[in-house]
Scaffold this active site. Structure first.
Site, PDB file in Angstrom:
ATOM      1  N   TYR A  75       0.822  -1.214   0.000  1.00  0.00           N
ATOM      2  CA  TYR A  75       0.000   0.000   0.000  1.00  0.00           C
ATOM      3  C   TYR A  75       0.857   1.265   0.000  1.00  0.00           C
ATOM      4  O   TYR A  75       1.622   1.491  -0.918  1.00  0.00           O
ATOM      5  CB  TYR A  75      -1.004  -0.038   1.161  1.00  0.00           C
ATOM      6  CG  TYR A  75      -2.143  -1.020   0.919  1.00  0.00           C
ATOM      7  CD1 TYR A  75      -3.122  -0.745  -0.030  1.00  0.00           C
ATOM      8  CD2 TYR A  75      -2.218  -2.230   1.609  1.00  0.00           C
ATOM      9  CE1 TYR A  75      -4.164  -1.642  -0.275  1.00  0.00           C
ATOM     10  CE2 TYR A  75      -3.254  -3.144   1.373  1.00  0.00           C
ATOM     11  CZ  TYR A  75      -4.223  -2.839   0.426  1.00  0.00           C
ATOM     12  OH  TYR A  75      -5.244  -3.723   0.172  1.00  0.00           O
ATOM     13  N   SER A  76       0.773   2.102   1.037  1.00  0.00           N
ATOM     14  CA  SER A  76       1.416   3.421   0.971  1.00  0.00           C
ATOM     15  C   SER A  76       2.928   3.390   1.052  1.00  0.00           C
ATOM     16  O   SER A  76       3.571   4.434   0.880  1.00  0.00           O
ATOM     17  CB  SER A  76       0.855   4.338   2.061  1.00  0.00           C
ATOM     18  OG  SER A  76      -0.452   4.745   1.727  1.00  0.00           O
ATOM     19  N   MET A  77       3.530   2.237   1.284  1.00  0.00           N
ATOM     20  CA  MET A  77       4.979   2.158   1.124  1.00  0.00           C
ATOM     21  C   MET A  77       5.369   2.252  -0.353  1.00  0.00           C
ATOM     22  O   MET A  77       6.545   2.307  -0.694  1.00  0.00           O
ATOM     23  CB  MET A  77       5.536   0.889   1.768  1.00  0.00           C
ATOM     24  CG  MET A  77       5.719   1.063   3.280  1.00  0.00           C
ATOM     25  SD  MET A  77       5.994  -0.462   4.218  1.00  0.00           S
ATOM     26  CE  MET A  77       7.403  -1.184   3.409  1.00  0.00           C
ATOM     27  N   LYS A  79       4.508   4.968  -1.886  1.00  0.00           N
ATOM     28  CA  LYS A  79       4.725   6.415  -2.027  1.00  0.00           C
ATOM     29  C   LYS A  79       6.202   6.801  -2.111  1.00  0.00           C
ATOM     30  O   LYS A  79       6.574   7.622  -2.963  1.00  0.00           O
ATOM     31  CB  LYS A  79       4.028   7.154  -0.886  1.00  0.00           C
ATOM     32  CG  LYS A  79       2.508   7.205  -0.992  1.00  0.00           C
ATOM     33  CD  LYS A  79       1.898   7.952   0.170  1.00  0.00           C
ATOM     34  CE  LYS A  79       0.410   8.226  -0.052  1.00  0.00           C
ATOM     35  NZ  LYS A  79      -0.403   6.988   0.037  1.00  0.00           N
ATOM     36  N   TYR A 194      -2.550  14.260   4.470  1.00  0.00           N
ATOM     37  CA  TYR A 194      -2.305  12.975   3.805  1.00  0.00           C
ATOM     38  C   TYR A 194      -3.356  12.774   2.726  1.00  0.00           C
ATOM     39  O   TYR A 194      -4.550  12.886   2.986  1.00  0.00           O
ATOM     40  CB  TYR A 194      -2.376  11.873   4.853  1.00  0.00           C
ATOM     41  CG  TYR A 194      -1.883  10.534   4.410  1.00  0.00           C
ATOM     42  CD1 TYR A 194      -0.749  10.404   3.612  1.00  0.00           C
ATOM     43  CD2 TYR A 194      -2.523   9.368   4.821  1.00  0.00           C
ATOM     44  CE1 TYR A 194      -0.285   9.157   3.224  1.00  0.00           C
ATOM     45  CE2 TYR A 194      -2.065   8.121   4.458  1.00  0.00           C
ATOM     46  CZ  TYR A 194      -0.963   8.015   3.656  1.00  0.00           C
ATOM     47  OH  TYR A 194      -0.495   6.783   3.277  1.00  0.00           O
TER      48      TYR A 194
END
Length: 411
Positions: A75-77, A79, A194
Site C-alpha cells: 500500500y502506501s509504502m 509512495k 495525507y
C-alpha cells in the site's frame, strides 16, 4: 533468487542477539492472542541483515506459513518509490519543484478551494497560487482522501466513488481528472494533509517520462535494484506466495479475512496507484532501503545522487514545523508530534516529542495493511516490517518495534 537470510553476526554490527530476540517474543504474543495472522521483520545495519524473522501464517485458513519469499501488499509504502521516481526525473532537468503541475496536467489549471457549505452545495474560491510539484511531494497541495471522513471535501471524494478504491474502469489519468474537479481542502501550501497527492505525482511521472508508471518503475528502479518481486500486481505463478489480507477484529479470536479487497492484487489493475498499489517482498523492499541508506546507489546502480537524497529527507514544512502544528489531526502512517515531512518521507525532528526511541533525521513511512519501514542514517540502520492487517492503526506495532530495535543497539 538467492536465499534471503541474516548474513552477519549481530555483534559485528553493534546489535545484541539476545536483545534482538525480544522482537520475536513480542510479536509472537500478537500471534498467540489472535491479533495477527503472521508477520516478517528485517533489521539490517551497515548494509548487512542482522535479524530476519518470519512468524506465523501467511494464510490462516490454509495454514500456509510466512516464508522468506512471502509477498505482501505494501500500500502506501509505494509512495516513497513514486517520490524517488519523480526526483530521478527532476535530476534530469525535466521540471523544477516550483513548476505548476498544470504544465503537464492541464486539468489543474484553475483549481478551486472549499471554504464552506455542505457537500451538496459547496462554496469555493479560486486557488491563490497553482499546485506545484513540491506540493505533491510534501502533501501540501490541498488534496485529500475519501476515507478520512472528517471534512466536506473528503465526502466529495466519496460521492465520486473514491474511498479506499476508485470507480470501476478508471485508469490513473481518469482518476487524476476526476480529482481535479473536486474542490481542494485548503489553499496550496497552507497545510499538510495525507492525500492522493502521490497518485497525482505518479501521473506526472508518466506524462513527463512518456512511460506508464509500471514500466518506469520496472526499468528505472526495480531492475537496477534487483527487486524481482515488486510490481503493481501478483502474477499467477506467484499467487501461492502472496499473504492473505485481514481486518482487525478485537472482539474475535482471530482477524477477519478480506478477500474482496485482497484478491484484487492477483490481476492487473485498471489504474496504477503510485500512492498505494505495489506488491513486494521483505527482501525487495530491504534493497530499496539499502539504496536510500547508501546515498542513492546499490551494487553499482545509482538512482539518485547523495545530495538529492539528503534534500528529500530533511523537513520541507514551512518554518521547520512538525506535522502536529502544520498538519490536520487526521489519520496518517506516522505520529505527528516531533515529525516533519520531506519529499516523500516523514522525517523525525525531535525524538523527545516523538515519544519513541529514534534519531534526528530518521525517515520512514508505512502502509494501510500495517507494513512499515524506516531508515536511520545516524545509526546506519534500516528496518522493514511486513504483515497484512487493516487498518494500520489497529495496534501500536510501529512504535513498539522501534523500542525493540533500538534497545538492541549496544555499541
Amino acid at each position: 533468487m538467492a536465499e534471503f537470510t541474516p548474513d552477519v553476526d549481530p555483534a559485528a554490527v553493534g546489535l545484541d542477539a539476545r536483545r534482538l530476540s525480544r522482537i520475536d517474543a513480542h510479536l509472537r504474543r500478537y500471534l498467540d492472542e489472535g491479533k495477527l495472522a503472521g508477520c516478517q521483520v528485517m533489521v539490517s545495519r551497515h548494509g548487512k541483515v542482522a535479524h530476519l524473522s518470519s512468524l506465523g501464517l501467511a494464510d490462516l485458513e490454509t495454514g500456509r506459513p510466512v516464508e522468506t519469499d512471502t509477498l505482501w501488499r505494501i500500500y502506501s509504502m509505494t509512495k516513497p518509490v513514486t517520490s524517488v521516481a519523480a526526483m530521478m526525473l527532476w535530476e534530469e532537468g525535466a521540471f523544477e519543484l516550483t513548476d505548476p503541475v498544470s504544465r503537464w496536467l492541464p486539468e489543474f489549471a484553475a483549481p478551486r478551494v472549499y471554504v464552506g457549505g455542505p457537500a451538496a452545495k459547496p462554496v469555493t474560491v479560486p486557488a491563490t497560487e497553482p499546485i506545484r510539484v513540491w506540493h505533491l511531494l510534501t502533501h501540501t497541495a490541498g488534496l485529500t482522501y475519501g476515507f478520512h471522513k472528517v471534512h466536506v471535501t473528503d465526502e466529495l471524494h466519496r460521492l465520486k466513488g473514491f474511498e479506499v478504491g476508485v470507480p470501476p474502469g478508471l485508469d490513473l489519468a481518469g482518476c487524476v481528472r476526476a480529482w481535479a474537479e473536486i474542490p481542494l481542502s485548503f489553499q496550496p501550501g497552507a497545510e499538510w494533509n495525507y492525500s492522493v497527492a502521490t497518485d497525482v505525482l505518479g501521473r506526472l511521472v508518466e506524462v513527463v517520462s512518456g512511460q506508464s508508471l509500471d514500466t518506469f518503475f520496472a526499468e528505472r528502479i526495480f531492475k537496477p535494484l534487483g527487486m524481482t518481486d515488486t510490481a503493481f500486481w501478483c502474477p499467477e505463478d506467484k499467487h501461492g506466495r502472496l499473504a492473505a489480507l485481514y481486518a482487525a477484529a478485537p472482539s474475535a479470536r482471530r482477524p477477519v479475512r478480506m478477500d474482496t479487497v485482497g484478491e484484487a492484487f492477483k490481476r492487473p489493475p485498471t489504474w496504477l496507484s503510485g500512492g498505494g498499489g505495489l506488491v513486494s517482498s521483505t527482501r525487495d523492499y530491504t534493497r530499496f532501503t539499502w539504496m536510500l541508506l547508501n546515498g542513492g546507489e546499490l551494487d553499482g546502480a545509482r538512482l539518485l545522487s547523495p545530495r538529492t537524497l539528503d534534500y528529500m529527507t530533511v523537513n520541507h514544512l514551512p518554518g521547520g514545523a512538525d506535522l502536529a502544528t502544520f498538519g490536520r489531526p487526521l489519520f496518517a502512517e506516522t505520529r505527528f508530534d516531533g515529525v516533519g515531512f520531506g519529499l516523500g518521507f516523514a522525517v523525525v525532528l525531535d525524538p523527545v516529542a516523538y515519544r519513541t526511541l529514534s534519531s534526528v533525521g530518521e525517515y520512514q513511512w508505512g502502509g494501510m495493511a500495517s507494513t512499515a519501514f524506516w531508515v536511520d542514517p545516524v545509526e546506519q540502520l534500516s528496518v522493514v516490517f511486513m504483515t497484512q492487517l487493516m487498518p494500520s492503526s489497529a495496534y501500536p506495532l510501529r512504535s513498539q518495534l522501534r523500542q525493540l530495535v533500538y534497545q538492541a543497539l549496544v555499541d
